[in-house]
Design an enzyme around this catalytic site. Sequence first.
Site, PDB file in Angstrom:
ATOM      1  CB  THR A  53      -0.917   0.034   1.244  1.00  0.00           C
ATOM      2  OG1 THR A  53      -0.117   0.106   2.414  1.00  0.00           O
ATOM      3  CG2 THR A  53      -1.819  -1.183   1.297  1.00  0.00           C
ATOM      4  CG  ASP A  54      -1.172   4.836  -1.335  1.00  0.00           C
ATOM      5  OD1 ASP A  54      -1.856   4.581  -0.304  1.00  0.00           O
ATOM      6  OD2 ASP A  54      -1.687   5.263  -2.376  1.00  0.00           O
ATOM      7  CG  LEU A  55       2.705   7.467   2.845  1.00  0.00           C
ATOM      8  CD1 LEU A  55       3.177   8.911   2.790  1.00  0.00           C
ATOM      9  CD2 LEU A  55       3.302   6.757   4.042  1.00  0.00           C
ATOM     10  CB  SER A  56      -3.991   6.785   1.479  1.00  0.00           C
ATOM     11  OG  SER A  56      -3.979   5.984   0.299  1.00  0.00           O
TER      12      SER A  56
ATOM     13  CB  ILE B  77      -5.211   2.966  -1.501  1.00  0.00           C
ATOM     14  CG1 ILE B  77      -6.438   3.525  -0.762  1.00  0.00           C
ATOM     15  CG2 ILE B  77      -5.570   2.502  -2.907  1.00  0.00           C
ATOM     16  CD1 ILE B  77      -7.074   4.725  -1.427  1.00  0.00           C
TER      17      ILE B  77
END
Length: 152
Positions: free
Chosen positions: A32-35, A37
């Site tokens: 995932t990315d920082l969010s 997602i």
Amino acid sequence: MVKPNPSTLNFQGGVLDGATHFYAVRVYYEDTDLSGITYHANYLRWFERARSDLLRLLDIDQRAAIESGEGAYALSEVNLKYLRPARLDDDVVIETTCTELGAASCRMHQIAKRDNEVLCEASLRVGFISLDGRPKRQPAPWREAFKTLMNT
């Protein structure tokens, strides 16, 4: 057909049900990315893993073919359609079918789903090539194995 439950699938090979291969993945923090997602390129990785394990289930030994100089499969074309995000800790199932079979290549369709929700779809072409990169006929037993994945 009974839809497999992602939590009961073997995370190391998936299952074949008729003409469809089901392969389970879980979204980890590294995906995932920082969010939270899933990063878009990870769908390509998941789809590749599903195809690789599908070949193993079909008794197609890619490593032996490479080591003997016979050839290898290579992705020659892919089209992805992102519909919904996968999120941290989601259980995702990759469904793979073969839509067209040629002498040296096959077209496949893959879907990443969370429950019944389609997250990403891939239409692709995989070609069999010699080790110098030229198209080559797939071994006859391998073509026969792929025929079991045709929805005809």
